[in-house]
Design a protein around this motif. Sequence first.
Motif, PDB file in Angstrom:
ATOM      1  N   GLY A 430       0.459  -0.957   0.231  1.00  0.00           N
ATOM      2  CA  GLY A 430       0.117   0.266  -0.325  1.00  0.00           C
ATOM      3  C   GLY A 430       0.505   1.215   0.411  1.00  0.00           C
ATOM      4  N   MET A 431       2.196   1.483   0.192  1.00  0.00           N
ATOM      5  CA  MET A 431       2.701   2.280  -0.310  1.00  0.00           C
ATOM      6  C   MET A 431       2.895   3.063  -1.359  1.00  0.00           C
ATOM      7  SD  MET A 431       3.258   2.638   2.968  1.00  0.00           S
ATOM      8  CE  MET A 431       4.931   3.006   4.193  1.00  0.00           C
ATOM      9  N   PRO A 432       3.595   4.054  -1.377  1.00  0.00           N
ATOM     10  CA  PRO A 432       3.400   4.743  -3.103  1.00  0.00           C
ATOM     11  C   PRO A 432       4.768   4.463  -3.235  1.00  0.00           C
ATOM     12  CG  PRO A 432       3.741   6.244  -0.721  1.00  0.00           C
ATOM     13  CD  PRO A 432       3.335   5.293  -0.476  1.00  0.00           C
ATOM     14  N   LEU A 433       5.362   3.620  -3.558  1.00  0.00           N
ATOM     15  CA  LEU A 433       6.212   3.061  -4.360  1.00  0.00           C
ATOM     16  C   LEU A 433       6.260   4.108  -5.803  1.00  0.00           C
ATOM     17  CD1 LEU A 433       6.313   1.258  -2.046  1.00  0.00           C
ATOM     18  CD2 LEU A 433       7.288  -0.017  -3.371  1.00  0.00           C
ATOM     19  N   LEU A 434       6.010   5.289  -6.036  1.00  0.00           N
ATOM     20  CA  LEU A 434       5.984   5.956  -7.990  1.00  0.00           C
ATOM     21  C   LEU A 434       7.284   5.430  -8.655  1.00  0.00           C
ATOM     22  CD1 LEU A 434       3.532   8.934  -6.987  1.00  0.00           C
ATOM     23  CD2 LEU A 434       2.956   6.377  -7.241  1.00  0.00           C
ATOM     24  N   MET A 435       6.830   4.971  -9.647  1.00  0.00           N
ATOM     25  CA  MET A 435       7.917   4.376 -10.661  1.00  0.00           C
ATOM     26  C   MET A 435       7.895   5.042 -12.002  1.00  0.00           C
ATOM     27  SD  MET A 435       9.527   0.899  -9.438  1.00  0.00           S
ATOM     28  CE  MET A 435       7.509   0.508  -8.491  1.00  0.00           C
TER      29      MET A 435
END
Length: 728
Positions: A430-435
Amino acid sequence: MKTRALHELLLLSAAGCFAVLALLGVAQGATLAEDGQPRAAVVVAPGLPGPTAAAVDDLVRIVERMSGARLPVVASAEETDAPARIWVGRHEGLEERFPGVDLSVPKYEEVLLACRGEDVLILGHDQTFNGAVRQAGTSMAVYEFLEKVLDVRWLWPGELGEDVIESPTVRVEEFTYRHAPPRQRQLRIVNHRGGAGSVESYRGPRSREEVETIARQLDQGASDWHRRQRGSNHFRMMQAGHAFGRWWERYSEEHPEFFAQQYDGTRDPFPSPGRAKLCVSNPAVAEQWIENAVEHLEAQPVRLVVSASPNDSALSGKCWCETCRSWDAPDGPPITLSWRNHREEYVSLTDRYVRFWNILARGLRERLPGREAYVGVWAYVCYRHPPLIHTLEPNIMVGYVGWPGEEWQGWARQTEHLFWRPNIFHGSWGMPLLMLRRTGESYAIMADNLAGVDVDSVFHHWATQGLQYYALAQFNWDPRQDAGAVVRDYAERAFGEGAAPHMVAYYDALEEAWAERGRRASGLDRGQVVGVLPEVYNAEFLDEMGGLIGKARAAADGPRAELFRRRLDFAETGLKFVRAQAEAIQAIADMRRGGADTPHIIARAIEATDARDRILDEQMGTFAVSAIHEFHDQNRRRMLPYLGPPDAEYRGLLEPERGVTPLPAEWGFLLDPEGEGADARWFDPQAARNLEWSTIQVTGPWGEQLPRDDPDDPIGSRVYHGVAWYRT
């Protein structure tokens, strides 16, 4: 209104997208609604693929949301006297209504939109295969019209994520627009893992019936969003999953020779029966696969692909027989294979498997002449590097697992049936691992040779990862888009032009946090990656992120300001969950390390995980964060020791009458693949001091804390079967 999207695109040249056939300001075009009243009818051609009906429903619903006017839907022009008509699909007489427009749509997933006078055309490449929908291009054309012409956005599932600009009058100026993916066989599938099948893992206060209902709503909402993003999961062309999970159960007793010869000469199912490997150089193995595949294909006339991908735990238990090893390229890239009590430095196994797959592909063609049928495989871990010796048969589909680069290009030179399996969301919790930028760069690399995309890890955390999902969907449809432009458009449409700069800064900061501080997760197992998350999303950083949302809230203005603030509330819910998840992970890590104040630490872990789980439960059905998917994945990947909540054993330590003092959770750890430790007296404290011990959390599975198989899989793990030593 004259639609904003069309006005912007009218400034482009014909090469850009729209071929402009009317000057701005000239009253040429179709008025769909005027002063809240319908002026157009939707004329739907007969025999269109099933998904088109849902698309037409959305078209009518969107125009009504925009203007208040509900357009009638008819089967022929004779059924309506509306002055304007929206022609959906191919009809007789279109050539006269759209002079000068090439009405052919020969390319896979090609769409054609046009307006001449009071006639609007929406047409796509439709195709069936043995009676099943293979391509619903007209459905995609409807959604292209809604996005590009009527300026609609589907930011995330549900009503809050649908962005429609209201106006009592809806007018479309004359134009011609055509779009097709760069490759003719583009196909996209997004699986929404979890959902209704994951309710067993739910641990909140709701009833099973209620949870099942919410799960179905989540899955339906996600499927609707995927369809509106011009996805095409109605026809699963790409099938390349691990294919031999039941072979040990079915064949080991009668045909032990089917299975891999282990390093010690035995043929056992290492590392487990469901992950047993095969002796692919044995001709009987290929013949058995071909027999099974032909049976499946004949029983399922719509099926195109049968998988031949090896079982998972890719580096473990590979066949060590002389013939299989003779199939390997001697100068292949280095890998490390493992068996029970042994590890061996070796070379890539790609050529071994390509030779095997080629035998299967030729066998399919021989047994099913004239039938379109493919062998589906993954390029994965120790067989991800392109082959050095062999060339792929033309009826092999390859799914590349990892971020594309030189290896991708190597496979692209071998086959036109190459698709991407990114595996980028597994274990994000659920963490915002934005790539976002890396995703855009990857699509730019793949644009000219991408046959499809298969993402199996959308977990419905839309308030934290939604922009990543949205960008992936946008790049799927147009792989040459600019990542920065996608982010800016998302922020402007979701939060308004005034708030957008602050939210762009918010998403940029989240992406940068994972790119910089999250890089320490490279090479770690799942449990260790979880341990990095509180550092990446620390309290100071999250305070800064909250400040940016606050600035965006203050800047939200205009007639839609209330809507923008509701969406900012949605984003803030995601940030609230991130904070709670980071605090819970840290509290569990502190508990596992133990210490003098153990009862207090355990109580804090219970408090922190309960607070996080309450957020998950409160947000069920909102698409912000998903308790169902989160709990399911925690259990499936055996991550409760790292994510909590504390188990009964820890909770029991809070009972003072037990008088238990726990040992430290972090011990020394050393693998012994050769089994030499006993003879070398590693148990002796003096001998132990001379060894290089690593540390391990003894409250979690040790197999989850070993170096990863795949350096490009952010959350993968290695399987080790053998002796190991612990030391306090």
